[in-house]
Design a protein around this motif. Structure first.
Motif, mmCIF file in Angstrom:
data_model
loop_
_atom_site.group_PDB
_atom_site.id
_atom_site.type_symbol
_atom_site.label_atom_id
_atom_site.label_comp_id
_atom_site.label_asym_id
_atom_site.label_seq_id
_atom_site.Cartn_x
_atom_site.Cartn_y
_atom_site.Cartn_z
ATOM 1 N N TYR A 312 -113.001 41.212 47.587
ATOM 2 C CA TYR A 312 -113.805 40.690 46.486
ATOM 3 C C TYR A 312 -112.962 40.753 45.222
ATOM 4 N N MET A 313 -112.883 39.624 44.494
ATOM 5 C CA MET A 313 -112.017 39.544 43.325
ATOM 6 C C MET A 313 -112.825 39.259 42.070
ATOM 7 N N GLU A 314 -112.543 40.024 41.036
ATOM 8 C CA GLU A 314 -113.035 39.741 39.689
ATOM 9 C C GLU A 314 -111.802 39.531 38.829
ATOM 10 N N GLY A 315 -111.471 38.269 38.606
ATOM 11 C CA GLY A 315 -110.219 37.971 37.931
ATOM 12 C C GLY A 315 -109.054 38.372 38.819
ATOM 13 N N THR A 316 -108.145 39.179 38.278
ATOM 14 C CA THR A 316 -106.994 39.646 39.057
ATOM 15 C C THR A 316 -107.247 41.013 39.691
ATOM 16 N N GLN A 317 -108.443 41.542 39.522
ATOM 17 C CA GLN A 317 -108.789 42.836 40.123
ATOM 18 C C GLN A 317 -109.371 42.601 41.517
ATOM 19 N N CYS A 318 -108.791 43.266 42.511
ATOM 20 C CA CYS A 318 -109.218 43.104 43.906
ATOM 21 C C CYS A 318 -109.901 44.376 44.395
ATOM 22 N N TYR A 319 -111.029 44.195 45.062
ATOM 23 C CA TYR A 319 -111.760 45.310 45.668
ATOM 24 C C TYR A 319 -111.865 45.051 47.171
ATOM 25 N N MET A 320 -111.349 45.976 47.973
ATOM 26 C CA MET A 320 -111.384 45.833 49.425
ATOM 27 C C MET A 320 -112.394 46.789 50.038
ATOM 28 N N SER A 321 -113.126 46.256 51.013
ATOM 29 C CA SER A 321 -114.056 47.067 51.787
ATOM 30 C C SER A 321 -113.754 46.802 53.254
ATOM 31 N N ASN A 322 -113.530 47.850 54.045
ATOM 32 C CA ASN A 322 -113.129 47.626 55.436
ATOM 33 C C ASN A 322 -113.876 48.533 56.402
ATOM 34 N N ILE A 323 -114.339 47.917 57.501
ATOM 35 C CA ILE A 323 -114.954 48.636 58.614
ATOM 36 C C ILE A 323 -114.306 48.112 59.884
ATOM 37 N N VAL A 330 -101.241 42.559 51.287
ATOM 38 C CA VAL A 330 -100.628 41.905 50.140
ATOM 39 C C VAL A 330 -99.132 41.789 50.397
ATOM 40 N N GLY A 331 -98.564 40.654 50.041
ATOM 41 C CA GLY A 331 -97.121 40.449 50.134
ATOM 42 C C GLY A 331 -96.530 40.351 48.749
ATOM 43 N N SER A 332 -95.520 41.175 48.462
ATOM 44 C CA SER A 332 -94.952 41.246 47.114
ATOM 45 C C SER A 332 -93.434 41.132 47.164
ATOM 46 N N VAL A 333 -92.847 40.690 46.057
ATOM 47 C CA VAL A 333 -91.395 40.603 45.964
ATOM 48 C C VAL A 333 -90.821 42.017 46.012
ATOM 49 N N SER A 334 -89.802 42.212 46.830
ATOM 50 C CA SER A 334 -89.189 43.538 46.982
ATOM 51 C C SER A 334 -88.462 43.947 45.715
ATOM 52 N N ASP A 335 -88.133 45.229 45.613
ATOM 53 C CA ASP A 335 -87.459 45.746 44.418
ATOM 54 C C ASP A 335 -86.106 45.083 44.184
ATOM 55 N N ASP A 336 -85.412 44.732 45.287
ATOM 56 C CA ASP A 336 -84.105 44.096 45.123
ATOM 57 C C ASP A 336 -84.211 42.574 44.959
ATOM 58 N N ASN A 447 -108.673 49.444 46.138
ATOM 59 C CA ASN A 447 -108.573 48.396 45.115
ATOM 60 C C ASN A 447 -107.116 48.092 44.826
ATOM 61 N N HIS A 448 -106.890 46.958 44.198
ATOM 62 C CA HIS A 448 -105.536 46.500 43.904
ATOM 63 C C HIS A 448 -105.613 45.508 42.747
ATOM 64 N N THR A 449 -104.677 45.585 41.837
ATOM 65 C CA THR A 449 -104.592 44.629 40.740
ATOM 66 C C THR A 449 -103.402 43.709 40.976
ATOM 67 N N ILE A 450 -103.645 42.402 40.949
ATOM 68 C CA ILE A 450 -102.565 41.451 41.177
ATOM 69 C C ILE A 450 -101.529 41.586 40.064
ATOM 70 N N SER A 451 -100.268 41.666 40.455
ATOM 71 C CA SER A 451 -99.171 41.794 39.495
ATOM 72 C C SER A 451 -98.234 40.603 39.616
ATOM 73 N N GLU A 516 -99.770 31.969 42.988
ATOM 74 C CA GLU A 516 -98.788 31.322 42.127
ATOM 75 C C GLU A 516 -98.797 32.037 40.783
ATOM 76 N N PRO A 517 -97.708 32.752 40.444
ATOM 77 C CA PRO A 517 -97.694 33.528 39.199
ATOM 78 C C PRO A 517 -97.555 32.630 37.984
ATOM 79 N N PRO A 518 -97.784 33.172 36.797
ATOM 80 C CA PRO A 518 -97.575 32.384 35.583
ATOM 81 C C PRO A 518 -96.172 31.799 35.558
ATOM 82 N N LYS A 519 -96.033 30.582 35.077
ATOM 83 C CA LYS A 519 -94.755 29.881 35.170
ATOM 84 C C LYS A 519 -93.642 30.585 34.420
ATOM 85 N N SER A 520 -93.983 31.409 33.453
ATOM 86 C CA SER A 520 -92.955 32.086 32.659
ATOM 87 C C SER A 520 -92.545 33.425 33.258
ATOM 88 N N THR A 521 -93.040 33.741 34.456
ATOM 89 C CA THR A 521 -92.752 35.047 35.047
ATOM 90 C C THR A 521 -91.271 35.163 35.372
#
Length: 633
Positions: A312-323, A330-336, A447-451, A516-521
């Motif tokens: 469930y998403m409110e803006g960029t805030q994600c709330y997960m419920s699992n049974i 989530v897939g994110s760009v690695s540190d390198d 929960n998770h906030t999209i970055s 799709e992140p903000p174009k200036s990211t």
């Protein structure tokens, strides 16, 4: 072998050979090595013909030499064993017996090569999209095209089993855009070809919290292809709800649909009328629907239920419920900045987890693998069986379970003569019998906030996660710009692995939310830059590298030692006779340029110091430095 791939649908594939060998070694009545050699000697040709590699015998030369009398004796023993098996199946599993009898009839037919040149298969184009990269072509982005090549079902068969949601675009705060699509594919079960899809999914987007008007996207209750409403190309953001449900048991499809249709409306009501935080509302809603399912007389949930994984998403805030064992990733760009890293935002609820296991034991349930239960039942069948000795026997079992289907821990009751239910999960909605054994319906909340580094959110059932890791799931998903292509690739890859590993395929359901992140990211630009560099060089072979170094040195030698001035003649050497893709071509060009200039500089330096040449002049330096820097970058 003259047996076609279609004929192999009658067999159980590699999983059968593996599990059969496990039974021979570790079953209730384990066989010795000598006994296995005897079996494989008699059955060697049959096993080889059906694609079951022998485990002990490495070649036909190692087979035992048997007399006619020994073969007759073995045949008689085998026939008695078959008669007993048929008698047992007639009482315990008539459907399995019917399937085996059908297979036995077909096995009597003479082997025949079946060509895949019928009209249905010819209608499936094998032409590849030239706009796709090699990595994109690796996965089935156009699934189920060419599905017939992987066994079981044809393209048309699978199309009839698909529920598809086309791409939906959602604008989020701070310039983020979600591109969402979903697919659910009904499973293939040889003993129940018409089994309903027990998976379901629900997507509700652009929810207006003030008026509670929303756009609804869900599957039809029927098995026919759903008619989804046409979505706007891009809409303003509200709150968004994504969920998958994986049913199980005789009424699993009904339990799954019940949860799909009841949870969200109840969530909306509670959210509007309660001051509770989002996660508290999610927790209470799932428990309420679990109780409602128990009370619903139209669905017998004694041995049926469903998982429920919600994002469930409110803006960029994600709330997960699992049974249960569905999952949100989530897939994110690695540190390198070189790859996408997958991370589960939820935890699978199975008896593999120690805290889940201990809770079940505290309720009086037992946690044992199927093989361990079979051993216990074997002890019970003995004439001198005593309860005290059985308890001591059970205490000897360790909890180092393997990952195979026959060896994973399951939940069992202590009821004499009825070790039900044997479920491989520790939380679910429904399953009223298992609730007494500690299988609860309390969701685990995260929960998770999209970055700016996040690129994809995936919500899926275990039809996806059974054979694909979180990293591979997010890698495949982010290989494509179209989320529906991502879904097709994930479903297709999962299907292929089910075919290889099992004699069936599970229901497979996935929701993909490309971010799709903000174009200036800046991090996104940096990731794309490094990913492009990696593509240019990672596919270079030893021959490619040898070409780069030799041509770079030769062109530098000709230009430096032979005194050829003017524009670098490297342009001639960049045209490699080795076939290269566009990325490797750019990589070799950059490598040759850098090698050329370095050799030139060294040559000029040597000649200048020795006084034989004055090729170095002040106006030359900026050119060579610029070329070296550009090549490296």
């Amino acid at each position: 072998s003259k047996i076609s791939y279609k004929f192999k649908n009658l067999t159980r594939g590699n999983s059968f050979a593996k599990h059969q060998h496990e039974k021979w070694l570790n079953g209730p009545n384990p066989l010795t090595t000598e006994e296995i050699i005897l079996l494989e000697s008699v059955l060697y040709e049959t096993m080889d013909c059906l694609g079951y590699p022998p485990h002990v015998l490495q070649s036909p030369k190692e087979k035992l030499i048997l007399t006619k009398e020994q073969i007759d004796e073995f045949t008689e023993m085998n026939e008695r064993g078959i008669e007993k098996m048929i008698s047992d199946l007639r009482n315990d599993d008539p459907a399995d017996l019917a399937s085996r009898e059908y297979q036995a009839e077909v096995l009597k037919f003479p082997p025949e090569l079946i060509r895949n040149d019928n009209q249905e298969e010819r209608s499936i184009s094998d032409e590849e999209d030239s706009s796709k990269t090699d990595i994109q072509k690796k996965y089935a982005y156009n699934w189920p095209k060419s599905a017939h090549k992987f066994g079981y079902l044809t393209c048309e068969d699978i199309i009839s089993r698909l529920e598809i949601l086309e791409e939906t675009n959602i604008a989020l705060p701070e310039g983020y855009i979600l591109r969402v699509a979903a697919i659910s594919q009904r499973g293939y079960y040889p003993n129940d070809l018409n089994k309903s899809n027990q998976d379901s999914f629900l997507i509700r987007t652009h929810i207006n919290q003030d008026t509670h008007q929303l756009t609804e996207v869900k599957q039809d209750d029927e098995n026919s292809k759903p008619k989804h409403p046409l979505m706007d190309s891009l809409s303003t953001s509200g709150h968004n709800f994504f969920a998958v449900y994986d049913g199980h048991g005789p009424k699993g499809d009904k339990a799954s649909l019940y949860a799909r249709d009841k949870i969200f409306p109840q969530f909306q009501v509670n959210r509007k009328n309660s001051s509770d935080e989002v996660q508290e509302v999610l927790a209470k809603v799932h428990l309420t629907i679990n109780k409602a399912l128990h009370d619903d007389k139209s669905i017998d949930d004694k041995f049926s239920g469903t998982t429920a994984c919600t994002l469930y998403m409110e803006g960029t805030q994600c709330y997960m419920s699992n049974i249960g064992d569905s999952r949100c990733i989530v897939g994110s760009v690695s540190d390198d900045k070189l790859s996408i890293v997958g991370k589960s935002l939820t935890k699978d609820h199975t008896p593999f987890c120690e805290d889940e296991r201990e809770r079940i034991k505290s309720y009086g349930g037992r946690v044992l693998s199927l093989a361990q239960i079979e051993e216990i039942e074997n002890v019970k069948s003995r004439a001198n069986y005593k309860k005290s000795s059985l308890e001591q026997f059970e205490e000897q079992f360790n909890e180092n379970w393997g990952a195979s289907a026959s060896d994973q821990p399951r939940v069992w009751s202590n009821v004499a003569g009825d070790p039900s239910p044997g479920v491989a999960f520790s939380r679910s909605i429904g399953d009223s019998f298992a609730k007494e054994l500690g299988v609860i319906a309390d969701p685990e909340l995260t929960n998770h906030t999209i970055s700016s580094s996040d690129r994809v959110l995936v919500v899926c059932t275990d039809g996806i996660t059974e054979f694909l890791s979180d990293n591979l799931i997010t890698k495949i998903a982010t290989t494509y710009m179209d989320p529906l292509e991502s879904c097709r690739a994930l479903v297709g890859e999962s299907y292929k692995r089910w075919v290889v590993k099992e004699d069936r395929t599970d229901d497979i359901t996935v929701i993909v939310c490309l971010i799709e992140p903000p174009k200036s990211t800046s991090s996104d630009q940096e990731f794309k830059k490094k990913a492009f560099q990696e593509k240019c060089f990672k596919n270079l072979t030893t021959l490619d590298i040898s070409w780069c170094l030799s041509m770079g040195f030769l062109s530098g030698y000709l230009g430096g030692l032979c005194g050829i001035r003017g524009p670098p003649i490297i342009l001639f050497f960049m045209h490699s006779p080795i076939p290269l893709d566009k990325f490797s071509q750019r990589g070799t060009g950059a490598a040759i340029t850098c090698t050329n200039v370095v050799v030139r500089i060294i040559s000029y330096a040597v000649l200048s110091i020795s006084g034989e040449s004055t090729f170095f002049s002040l106006e030359d330096w900026p050119i060579y430095v610029a070329i070296v820097i550009a090549s490296i970058l």
